[in-house]
Design a protein around this motif. Structure first.
Motif, PDB file in Angstrom:
ATOM      1  N   GLU A 127      -8.158  24.358  -2.748  1.00  0.00           N
ATOM      2  CA  GLU A 127      -8.613  23.392  -1.742  1.00  0.00           C
ATOM      3  C   GLU A 127     -10.085  23.544  -1.358  1.00  0.00           C
ATOM      4  OE1 GLU A 127      -5.922  22.710   1.496  1.00  0.00           O
ATOM      5  OE2 GLU A 127      -4.260  23.650   0.408  1.00  0.00           O
ATOM      6  N   GLY A 128     -10.690  24.658  -1.739  1.00  0.00           N
ATOM      7  CA  GLY A 128     -12.130  24.822  -1.558  1.00  0.00           C
ATOM      8  C   GLY A 128     -12.625  24.775  -0.130  1.00  0.00           C
ATOM      9  N   ILE A 129     -13.666  23.981   0.100  1.00  0.00           N
ATOM     10  CA  ILE A 129     -14.380  23.949   1.373  1.00  0.00           C
ATOM     11  C   ILE A 129     -13.459  23.598   2.538  1.00  0.00           C
ATOM     12  CG2 ILE A 129     -15.092  21.550   1.033  1.00  0.00           C
ATOM     13  CD1 ILE A 129     -17.674  22.215   2.507  1.00  0.00           C
ATOM     14  N   ARG A 130     -12.506  22.717   2.317  1.00  0.00           N
ATOM     15  CA  ARG A 130     -11.596  22.296   3.397  1.00  0.00           C
ATOM     16  C   ARG A 130     -10.787  23.477   3.921  1.00  0.00           C
ATOM     17  NH1 ARG A 130      -6.301  21.309   3.034  1.00  0.00           N
ATOM     18  NH2 ARG A 130      -5.293  20.118   4.691  1.00  0.00           N
ATOM     19  N   TYR A 131     -10.251  24.265   3.013  1.00  0.00           N
ATOM     20  CA  TYR A 131      -9.405  25.386   3.414  1.00  0.00           C
ATOM     21  C   TYR A 131     -10.217  26.505   4.058  1.00  0.00           C
ATOM     22  CZ  TYR A 131      -5.373  28.494   3.199  1.00  0.00           C
ATOM     23  OH  TYR A 131      -4.327  29.319   3.538  1.00  0.00           O
TER      24      TYR A 131
END
Length: 217
Positions: A127-131
């Motif tokens: 999920e990258g930046i969101r998580y």
């Protein structure tokens, strides 16, 4: 010759930094905010610079970040305190990511192979930046642990930096305000600071299990 000099400077800087970190860990790990304030203010006009540098290397000695933030409010007031706390916290998070991302041996360490950490790393990877932003905003995991685990994934430094820069804002305000309130002499101000800290930090901890479930932990 230039390349040799460059690496010599890097080596000397690294050794100096390691010595400084060991000295800090030995002498100042048990500081209370008031004691830390008295020490940091002895540096006079360079006190803010010293504070930010110390805060930036804090993750490597596992010194509580809350002590730094409260000390900042005590020492520099709310507005300047927020700025220095923010810069130090952001610097520490970015420095941790960069340092660990470059340490191949650390990445292979067995301590990061347990199921819980693997699950977090997997979700960060997916999920990258969101998580990362969610983990920064909700204190369900230790700040430094999030930095360590993210640095072991393929999340881009830019995305990690953006998520960290946004996610540390609420905690910065809450802890710094609490530190500022301790010098006000007003019970109302202290209560406001305590309530603010409770809402931003305390409530998430009370509902930690539910919040962990929501973010997949």
């Amino acid at each position: 010759m230039k390349l040799t000099k460059k690496w010599l400077y890097i080596a000397l800087f690294s050794v100096a930094l390691i010595v400084f970190i060991l000295w800090l860990q030995k002498n100042y790990k048990g500081f209370s905010p008031e004691e830390f304030r008295n020490w940091i203010m002895q540096w006079g006009w360079i006190a803010p610079f010293i504070f930010v540098v110390l805060y930036s290397v804090r993750p490597f000695v596992l010194f509580p970040s809350s002590i730094f933030a409260i000390t900042s409010g005590l020492s520099f007031g709310f507005y300047w305190g927020c700025l220095y706390t923010y810069l130090g916290s952001l610097g520490g998070g970015l420095l941790t990511y960069y340092a660990i991302n470059r340490l191949g041996r650390f990445k292979k360490s067995k301590q990061w192979k347990n199921e819980k950490y693997e699950k977090v790393r997997s979700k960060i990877e997916r999920e990258g930046i969101r998580y990362v932003l969610i983990l920064r905003l909700l204190p369900v995991l230790n700040f430094d642990l999030v930095s360590y685990l993210t640095s072991l994934t393929k999340v881009k430094f830019k995305d990690y930096a953006i998520a960290t820069a946004i996610g540390i804002i609420p905690g910065t305000i809450a802890y710094t305000y609490l530190g500022t309130s301790m010098t006000s002499g007003s019970k109302e101000v202290v209560w406001i600071g305590t309530t603010l800290l409770f809402v931003i930090v305390g409530l998430p901890l009370i509902f930690k299990k539910k919040m962990k479930a929501k973010v997949g932990l």
